[in-house]
Each structure stands twice: as structure tokens, then as C-alpha cells.
Design a protein around this motif. Structure first.
Motif, mmCIF file in Angstrom:
data_model
loop_
_atom_site.group_PDB
_atom_site.id
_atom_site.type_symbol
_atom_site.label_atom_id
_atom_site.label_comp_id
_atom_site.label_asym_id
_atom_site.label_seq_id
_atom_site.Cartn_x
_atom_site.Cartn_y
_atom_site.Cartn_z
ATOM 1 N N GLN A 138 34.066 53.702 40.005
ATOM 2 C CA GLN A 138 33.360 54.207 39.577
ATOM 3 C C GLN A 138 32.435 53.299 39.906
ATOM 4 O O GLN A 138 32.764 52.420 40.803
ATOM 5 C CB GLN A 138 33.159 53.791 38.462
ATOM 6 C CG GLN A 138 34.065 54.905 37.053
ATOM 7 C CD GLN A 138 33.378 56.002 37.688
ATOM 8 O OE1 GLN A 138 32.621 57.208 37.730
ATOM 9 N NE2 GLN A 138 34.877 56.700 37.661
ATOM 10 N N PRO A 139 30.860 53.562 40.540
ATOM 11 C CA PRO A 139 29.835 53.013 41.144
ATOM 12 C C PRO A 139 30.161 51.760 41.232
ATOM 13 O O PRO A 139 29.485 50.489 41.826
ATOM 14 C CB PRO A 139 28.912 53.670 40.434
ATOM 15 C CG PRO A 139 28.672 55.471 40.608
ATOM 16 C CD PRO A 139 29.913 54.659 39.718
ATOM 17 N N ALA A 140 29.528 51.418 39.736
ATOM 18 C CA ALA A 140 29.890 49.654 39.596
ATOM 19 C C ALA A 140 31.266 49.030 40.771
ATOM 20 O O ALA A 140 30.934 48.081 41.006
ATOM 21 C CB ALA A 140 30.326 49.393 38.417
ATOM 22 N N ALA A 141 32.440 49.234 40.218
ATOM 23 C CA ALA A 141 33.847 48.796 41.189
ATOM 24 C C ALA A 141 33.223 49.310 42.641
ATOM 25 O O ALA A 141 33.667 47.886 43.136
ATOM 26 C CB ALA A 141 34.790 49.394 40.339
ATOM 27 N N ALA A 142 33.052 49.655 43.128
ATOM 28 C CA ALA A 142 32.136 50.604 44.483
ATOM 29 C C ALA A 142 31.505 48.896 45.124
ATOM 30 O O ALA A 142 31.361 48.854 45.830
ATOM 31 C CB ALA A 142 32.257 51.636 44.609
ATOM 32 N N SER A 143 30.131 48.974 43.879
ATOM 33 C CA SER A 143 29.624 48.232 44.332
ATOM 34 C C SER A 143 30.133 46.701 44.419
ATOM 35 O O SER A 143 29.516 45.795 45.454
ATOM 36 C CB SER A 143 28.143 48.325 43.573
ATOM 37 O OG SER A 143 28.494 47.337 42.421
ATOM 38 N N GLY A 144 31.703 46.334 43.736
ATOM 39 C CA GLY A 144 31.805 44.928 44.439
ATOM 40 C C GLY A 144 31.531 44.045 42.349
ATOM 41 O O GLY A 144 31.491 42.975 42.458
ATOM 42 N N LEU A 145 30.790 44.866 41.617
ATOM 43 C CA LEU A 145 30.810 44.535 40.827
ATOM 44 C C LEU A 145 31.548 44.103 39.541
ATOM 45 O O LEU A 145 33.500 44.748 39.949
ATOM 46 C CB LEU A 145 29.647 45.163 39.689
ATOM 47 C CG LEU A 145 28.336 44.700 39.869
ATOM 48 C CD1 LEU A 145 27.579 45.763 38.692
ATOM 49 C CD2 LEU A 145 27.822 43.580 39.097
ATOM 50 N N MET A 146 32.216 42.794 39.121
ATOM 51 C CA MET A 146 33.808 42.613 38.908
ATOM 52 C C MET A 146 33.243 42.093 37.087
ATOM 53 O O MET A 146 32.671 41.726 36.808
ATOM 54 C CB MET A 146 34.333 41.737 39.096
ATOM 55 C CG MET A 146 34.965 41.723 40.925
ATOM 56 S SD MET A 146 35.445 40.871 41.750
ATOM 57 C CE MET A 146 37.076 40.026 40.497
ATOM 58 N N ALA A 147 34.381 42.516 36.006
ATOM 59 C CA ALA A 147 34.091 41.586 35.039
ATOM 60 C C ALA A 147 33.660 40.946 34.797
ATOM 61 O O ALA A 147 35.056 39.507 35.495
ATOM 62 C CB ALA A 147 34.819 42.051 34.212
ATOM 63 N N GLY A 148 33.517 39.965 33.772
ATOM 64 C CA GLY A 148 32.912 38.416 34.228
ATOM 65 C C GLY A 148 31.114 38.313 34.153
ATOM 66 O O GLY A 148 30.627 37.256 34.548
ATOM 67 N N ASP A 149 30.866 39.110 35.483
ATOM 68 C CA ASP A 149 29.912 39.023 36.505
ATOM 69 C C ASP A 149 28.380 39.241 35.314
ATOM 70 O O ASP A 149 28.376 39.196 34.332
ATOM 71 C CB ASP A 149 29.350 39.982 37.197
ATOM 72 C CG ASP A 149 31.051 39.951 39.019
ATOM 73 O OD1 ASP A 149 30.967 38.473 38.862
ATOM 74 O OD2 ASP A 149 30.478 41.066 39.385
#
Length: 362
Positions: A138-149
Motif C-alpha cells: 500500500q502507499p504507506a509502505a511504498a513511501s518507506g513508512l514503518m510501524a513505530g514511526d
């Protein structure tokens, strides 16, 4: 230490579930031949009062064994203490006892939270919005966002704190489908600059991430037993409703919710994170996982308690058990489904661990 705590909680929940079956059987005088945690070869085992207790190599559950299922059993097939020779209500209690045990444990854990930590008295918010989970692909993962950010700003505008910050951030994202957004996020003390492009779903922007307020819940001692029991019951019912709604959504909107399904690796990672945070989070984690185990096992699927209960219900309606070959085919299909799903989830969750992502250079 956090990982060990999460593993201990998972192991404890499995033990409680199987202990429910075990004690429901022995309390009624039904013969039991084995009590195992895990599957596969036995790592540790001990014989006591005719029951083989074992810790096995594959930590994906557990089971209580009955002489009914053993071809080489020396017990006569017409023994009245065999499970299959007992009345339907007694057998139903043995099957349902695991689910009941997990539900009772969840309630007891929430009660323990109220006694040891207290009841919620508000939320101490700090600036930023926490990324609790990210869906792969999904877009969040594609942007580089990770759980805990922790998201600090969107489009150069600082993100506030508390629940309102989450609502405002979600509204900004929903209002920007297919638009490139500049965000700043904090990860392990470092500030990251990322580009996020929400997908367009029915005219609303979606990023495939679970967001929550950044901060910690504040607790106070309960004013008395009635407040303590009331708070325990409210949270208990809320967790059951959320869990049931989650399983319903998985069936009715499988394509959207399937990527959110997690296996034991992800559960341990979440538990370890909560263990490091301390406070009441770990209590809710233990209660939620226990309720999930209860609801999952209640589903009418092969190898699960609900599947066994369905066979028992059909037996009651027919007046006799289903043919052995049909029961065997039902159970074997369940075994293949369980093993296959477990392997897929373990591989998926392991590949998403931050340490694995770093090794892969993502």
C-alpha cells in the motif's frame, strides 16, 4: 526481554486453552492420554497418571489427546469413560472448554489490569501521530513508512497531538487522492523526509496504515469494586466486538482485509513492543490475543474447536456420527490448510520485520 515476554504470553494462552479441554474431560471422568504444547517431535515429556505431558518442537498451538484416537490403545472400544461413548452434552463441554477458558482468562487479565495498574483517567498526548501498522503493497509502505514511526508534519505543517491530530491527519490524506505529499517522520530518534501518494478509493485518499495518537494513557486507582468490575466488563465486551467485527470483515471484504492478517511472528513483534512500553498496554495485548484465540477456535473450520462442534451438531441431528472417512477427510483438509496458512503468515511477517528489511536494503 520484550520478545521473551511476548512469547511467554502466547505460550501461556495456549496452555490455558488446552487446559480448558483437559480439565473439562478429567472433571467428568473422561479418559485423556496426552497433553501437548506444540506439534511434531517431543522436546520434553513426562508420564503422569496415565497422561503423557509433552513440549513439542513446532510452537503453533497444542492439543489434548484421547485414547479414542489411538489405534493401538489397550482400552476396550466400549469403555464408558472414552470420550466418544459419553453423551453429547458432556462431549460438547469438552470441546467448548478451550474457548471458555480463553474468554475467562481475558476477563481475568483485564480485571488484573484494573487492580495493578488502575482504570483509565485520560491520555497524555505528545505532538505527532504514531504509525501503529502498515499494510504491505500500500502507499504507506511504498513511501518507506514503518510501524513505530511518528509522523511529525504533512506538507510542511506540523502535526499536533492527541486524537484530534489523528482525525485531522486522516482528513488531509483522504482529501488528497493521487497527490504527492511531503511528510516528515521520526524513527529511532532520526528525522526522515518521505514522499507519500495516497491511492484513490471512491474519491478518498487511502494509504494503508493504522494511525493512533502518540503518547500514553494515564491510570488512577479504581474508586471501588463496582467501578473496577464495570470498567473490566466494558473493555471485555469492546474487545470481543472488535474481534468479531474483524473476522466478519475478513469474510465480507477479504481482498481489503486479508493483507492485515498477522501470524505468530507479527504477534510476537507487537507484544515485544508493548512490553517495552510497559503500563497497561501489555494487559490489553494479552486479553486481545486470548479473545482472538477464542473466536478463531470457535469458527466451524476443520481442526478447530468450532469444526469439532459442527461435527457433533451433525451427529445430534442425524442421531449417529458421520462416517469415519468423511470425518477423516474433513480433518486432513484442515491440517493442510492450517500448516499452509501458518507457513505463509510466518514468511510474510518475517519479511516485514525491520531488521530483515534493513538486511534486504529496503
Amino acid at each position: 526481554m520484550g520478545v521473551l515476554t511476548a512469547l511467554a504470553i502466547l505460550a501461556g494462552l495456549i496452555v490455558v486453552h488446552e487446559a480448558g479441554h483437559f480439565f473439562a474431560a478429567t472433571w467428568q471422568g473422561i479418559r485423556v492420554s496426552g497433553f501437548s504444547i506444540g506439534f511434531g517431535p517431543a522436546l520434553l515429556q513426562r508420564q503422569r497418571r496415565g497422561v503423557q505431558f509433552a513440549l513439542r518442537a513446532i510452537p503453533l498451538g497444542g492439543y489434548v489427546a484421547f485414547p479414542d484416537d489411538e489405534e493401538d490403545s489397550e482400552i476396550p472400544s466400549d469403555d464408558p469413560d472414552l470420550l466418544r461413548n459419553r453423551p453429547l452434552p458432556q462431549r460438547a463441554l469438552v470441546i467448548a472448554a478451550g474457548v471458555i477458558a480463553n474468554l475467562l482468562l481475558a476477563w481475568a487479565v483485564l480485571l488484573g489490569q484494573g487492580l495493578l495498574v488502575g482504570v483509565p483517567a485520560g491520555f497524555s498526548a505528545t505532538p505527532g501521530v504514531l504509525v501503529a501498522a502498515v499494510q504491505p503493497g500500500q502507499p504507506a509502505a511504498a513511501s518507506g513508512l514503518m510501524a513505530g514511526d511518528r509522523i511529525l508534519s504533512l506538507g510542511g505543517v506540523a502535526v499536533g497531538g492527541g486524537s484530534k491530530a489523528v482525525v485531522d491527519l486522516v482528513a488531509d490524506i483522504q482529501g488528497a487522492p493521487e497527490r504527492s505529499l511531503q511528510i516528515q517522520a521520526e524513527r529511532n530518534g532520526e528525522t526522515l523526509s518521505l514522499r507519500l501518494t495516497p491511492s484513490d478509493r471512491d474519491g478518498l485518499g487511502r494509504i494503508g496504515a493504522q494511525l493512533q495518537p502518540n503518547g500514553s494513557e494515564v491510570f488512577r486507582p479504581a474508586k471501588g469494586p463496582l467501578e473496577l468490575l464495570g470498567q473490566t466488563n466494558r473493555v471485555f465486551v469492546q474487545l470481543i466486538r472488535r474481534t468479531v467485527d474483524g473476522f466478519v470483515a475478513l469474510v465480507t471484504h477479504f481482498g481489503e482485509t486479508a493483507p492485515q492478517v498477522s501470524g505468530p511472528v507479527k504477534i510476537v513483534e507487537m507484544g515485544a513492543s508493548l512490553a517495552r512500553q510497559g503500563g497497561g498496554s501489555l494487559f490489553v495485548f494479552a486479553a486481545l490475543i486470548s479473545i482472538n484465540l477464542a473466536v478463531l477456535n470457535a469458527l466451524p473450520l476443520p481442526l478447530l474447536d468450532g469444526g469439532q462442534f459442527a461435527l457433533l451438531l451433525l451427529e445430534g441431528l442425524r442421531g449417529k456420527p458421520l462416517p469415519d472417512r468423511l470425518q477423516m477427510a474433513f480433518m486432513q483438509s484442515g491440517f493442510l490448510l492450517l500448516v499452509g496458512l501458518s507457513v505463509v503468515l510466518i514468511v510474510k511477517d518475517t519479511s516485514q520485520l525491520s531488521v530483515v528489511q534493513q538486511l534486504l536494503g529496503r
